[in-house]
Design a protein around this motif. Structure first.
Motif, PDB file in Angstrom:
ATOM      1  N   THR A   1     -47.874  -6.265  -9.487  1.00 19.61           N
ATOM      2  CA  THR A   1     -48.791  -5.448 -10.282  1.00 19.61           C
ATOM      3  C   THR A   1     -50.119  -6.175 -10.434  1.00 19.61           C
ATOM      4  OG1 THR A   1     -48.040  -6.404 -12.386  1.00 19.61           O
ATOM      5  CG2 THR A   1     -46.936  -4.383 -11.621  1.00 19.61           C
ATOM      6  N   ILE A   2     -51.152  -5.386 -10.621  1.00 13.42           N
ATOM      7  CA  ILE A   2     -52.466  -5.940 -10.954  1.00 13.42           C
ATOM      8  C   ILE A   2     -53.003  -5.136 -12.129  1.00 13.42           C
ATOM      9  CG2 ILE A   2     -53.643  -4.508  -9.225  1.00 13.42           C
ATOM     10  CD1 ILE A   2     -55.676  -6.876  -8.967  1.00 13.42           C
ATOM     11  N   GLU A   3     -53.384  -5.846 -13.163  1.00 16.35           N
ATOM     12  CA  GLU A   3     -54.003  -5.216 -14.330  1.00 16.35           C
ATOM     13  C   GLU A   3     -55.438  -5.731 -14.402  1.00 16.35           C
ATOM     14  OE1 GLU A   3     -53.514  -4.795 -19.167  1.00 16.35           O
ATOM     15  OE2 GLU A   3     -52.039  -5.960 -18.045  1.00 16.35           O
ATOM     16  N   ILE A   4     -56.368  -4.844 -14.189  1.00 14.44           N
ATOM     17  CA  ILE A   4     -57.779  -5.223 -14.180  1.00 14.44           C
ATOM     18  C   ILE A   4     -58.309  -5.180 -15.610  1.00 14.44           C
ATOM     19  CG2 ILE A   4     -60.069  -4.543 -13.391  1.00 14.44           C
ATOM     20  CD1 ILE A   4     -58.655  -3.556 -10.795  1.00 14.44           C
ATOM     21  N   HIS A   5     -58.907  -6.299 -16.029  1.00 15.89           N
ATOM     22  CA  HIS A   5     -59.426  -6.402 -17.396  1.00 15.89           C
ATOM     23  C   HIS A   5     -60.939  -6.238 -17.467  1.00 15.89           C
ATOM     24  CE1 HIS A   5     -55.690  -7.584 -19.423  1.00 15.89           C
ATOM     25  NE2 HIS A   5     -55.371  -8.067 -18.242  1.00 15.89           N
ATOM     26  N   HIS A   6     -61.650  -6.739 -16.471  1.00 16.94           N
ATOM     27  CA  HIS A   6     -63.111  -6.646 -16.479  1.00 16.94           C
ATOM     28  C   HIS A   6     -63.621  -6.482 -15.057  1.00 16.94           C
ATOM     29  CE1 HIS A   6     -62.018  -9.352 -19.879  1.00 16.94           C
ATOM     30  NE2 HIS A   6     -62.803  -8.517 -20.535  1.00 16.94           N
TER      31      HIS A   6
ATOM     32  N   ALA B   1     -54.116 -15.388 -13.676  1.00 13.71           N
ATOM     33  CA  ALA B   1     -55.426 -14.806 -13.980  1.00 13.71           C
ATOM     34  C   ALA B   1     -56.278 -15.025 -12.742  1.00 13.71           C
ATOM     35  CB  ALA B   1     -56.045 -15.487 -15.189  1.00 13.71           C
ATOM     36  N   VAL B   2     -56.830 -13.942 -12.205  1.00 21.31           N
ATOM     37  CA  VAL B   2     -57.586 -14.029 -10.961  1.00 21.31           C
ATOM     38  C   VAL B   2     -58.977 -13.437 -11.152  1.00 21.31           C
ATOM     39  CG1 VAL B   2     -57.622 -13.416  -8.509  1.00 21.31           C
ATOM     40  CG2 VAL B   2     -55.429 -13.775  -9.647  1.00 21.31           C
ATOM     41  N   VAL B   3     -59.949 -14.093 -10.550  1.00 21.19           N
ATOM     42  CA  VAL B   3     -61.294 -13.536 -10.450  1.00 21.19           C
ATOM     43  C   VAL B   3     -61.596 -13.371  -8.966  1.00 21.19           C
ATOM     44  CG1 VAL B   3     -63.752 -13.870 -10.876  1.00 21.19           C
ATOM     45  CG2 VAL B   3     -62.078 -14.566 -12.612  1.00 21.19           C
TER      46      VAL B   3
ATOM     47  N   ALA C   1     -67.717  -8.852  -9.671  1.00 23.19           N
ATOM     48  CA  ALA C   1     -66.647  -9.773 -10.058  1.00 23.19           C
ATOM     49  C   ALA C   1     -65.598  -8.979 -10.822  1.00 23.19           C
ATOM     50  CB  ALA C   1     -67.191 -10.901 -10.927  1.00 23.19           C
ATOM     51  N   VAL C   2     -64.328  -9.188 -10.451  1.00 21.57           N
ATOM     52  CA  VAL C   2     -63.228  -8.489 -11.093  1.00 21.57           C
ATOM     53  C   VAL C   2     -62.258  -9.528 -11.646  1.00 21.57           C
ATOM     54  CG1 VAL C   2     -61.333  -6.847 -10.799  1.00 21.57           C
ATOM     55  CG2 VAL C   2     -63.455  -6.533  -9.510  1.00 21.57           C
TER      56      VAL C   2
ATOM     57  N   ILE D   1     -65.212   0.555  -5.852  1.00 21.69           N
ATOM     58  CA  ILE D   1     -64.706   0.111  -4.550  1.00 21.69           C
ATOM     59  C   ILE D   1     -63.929  -1.192  -4.698  1.00 21.69           C
ATOM     60  CG2 ILE D   1     -65.400  -0.787  -2.286  1.00 21.69           C
ATOM     61  CD1 ILE D   1     -67.721   1.294  -2.389  1.00 21.69           C
ATOM     62  N   ALA D   2     -64.485  -2.154  -5.418  1.00 24.11           N
ATOM     63  CA  ALA D   2     -63.814  -3.452  -5.594  1.00 24.11           C
ATOM     64  C   ALA D   2     -62.462  -3.268  -6.280  1.00 24.11           C
ATOM     65  CB  ALA D   2     -64.702  -4.403  -6.391  1.00 24.11           C
ATOM     66  N   LYS D   3     -62.439  -2.474  -7.346  1.00 27.58           N
ATOM     67  CA  LYS D   3     -61.186  -2.255  -8.080  1.00 27.58           C
ATOM     68  C   LYS D   3     -60.173  -1.495  -7.237  1.00 27.58           C
ATOM     69  CE  LYS D   3     -63.076  -0.546 -11.872  1.00 27.58           C
ATOM     70  NZ  LYS D   3     -63.244  -0.077 -13.280  1.00 27.58           N
ATOM     71  N   ASP D   4     -60.613  -0.480  -6.532  1.00 29.06           N
ATOM     72  CA  ASP D   4     -59.687   0.292  -5.707  1.00 29.06           C
ATOM     73  C   ASP D   4     -59.150  -0.551  -4.548  1.00 29.06           C
ATOM     74  OD1 ASP D   4     -58.359   2.828  -5.453  1.00 29.06           O
ATOM     75  OD2 ASP D   4     -59.535   3.175  -3.633  1.00 29.06           O
ATOM     76  N   PHE D   5     -59.996  -1.372  -3.958  1.00 25.12           N
ATOM     77  CA  PHE D   5     -59.555  -2.287  -2.902  1.00 25.12           C
ATOM     78  C   PHE D   5     -58.398  -3.158  -3.409  1.00 25.12           C
ATOM     79  CE2 PHE D   5     -59.606  -6.474  -1.003  1.00 25.12           C
ATOM     80  CZ  PHE D   5     -59.604  -6.197   0.355  1.00 25.12           C
ATOM     81  N   LEU D   6     -58.553  -3.748  -4.582  1.00 21.75           N
ATOM     82  CA  LEU D   6     -57.515  -4.619  -5.137  1.00 21.75           C
ATOM     83  C   LEU D   6     -56.239  -3.845  -5.458  1.00 21.75           C
ATOM     84  CD1 LEU D   6     -59.694  -6.850  -7.487  1.00 21.75           C
ATOM     85  CD2 LEU D   6     -58.623  -7.508  -5.298  1.00 21.75           C
ATOM     86  N   LYS D   7     -56.386  -2.661  -6.031  1.00 25.22           N
ATOM     87  CA  LYS D   7     -55.211  -1.854  -6.363  1.00 25.22           C
ATOM     88  C   LYS D   7     -54.442  -1.456  -5.109  1.00 25.22           C
ATOM     89  CE  LYS D   7     -57.280   0.122 -10.527  1.00 25.22           C
ATOM     90  NZ  LYS D   7     -57.868   1.354 -11.106  1.00 25.22           N
TER      91      LYS D   7
END
Length: 122
Positions: free
Chosen positions: A60-65, A89-91, A74-75, A6-12
């Motif tokens: 663009t957003i590239e999720i690393h962790h 770099a964003v957390v 935390a993303v 959910i967190a990753k999809d929200f950001l994307k």
């Protein structure tokens, strides 16, 4: 659907200009955030994300962790406003209740042209 998903999809979704959908799908009616540049309610942040996407259609957003612990996710990601941008770099830290995002913090650090640290930011 996991909290990390959910967190990753929200950001994307938000990065691609679909903030209304991101908020509709994943955000609680009790949502609040801690970005110091905007009022702390959901609608203000959603509209700011929408405006950012309009101004930067190639963002663009590239999720690393992504790390989950109980009600927190935390993303760590690399956000670029366009292809020529070195980015930030964003957390993002999300707090969940009943499967919905109820609270959000975001912290960022610009990616410098020259890095002293050989390990980089990602």
């Amino acid at each position: 659907m996991t909290k990390k998903y959910i967190a990753k999809d929200f950001l994307k979704l938000a990065a691609k200009g679909h903030s209304h959908e991101a908020f509709r799908l994943y955000v609680s009616k009790d949502f609040k955030h801690h970005n110091v540049y905007f009022k702390g309610d959901a609608n203000t942040l959603m509209l700011a994300m929408e405006e950012s996407s309009r101004q930067n259609p190639n963002k663009t957003i590239e999720i690393h962790h992504a790390i989950a612990d109980k009600d927190l996710v935390a993303v760590h990601s690399h956000v670029k406003q366009n292809a020529n941008d070195s980015g930030v770099a964003v957390v993002h830290i999300f707090r969940f209740e009943s499967g919905k995002i109820v609270e959000l913090w975001d912290l960022g650090q610009s990616v410098p042209a020259k890095m002293i640290n050989e390990n980089g930011m990602f």
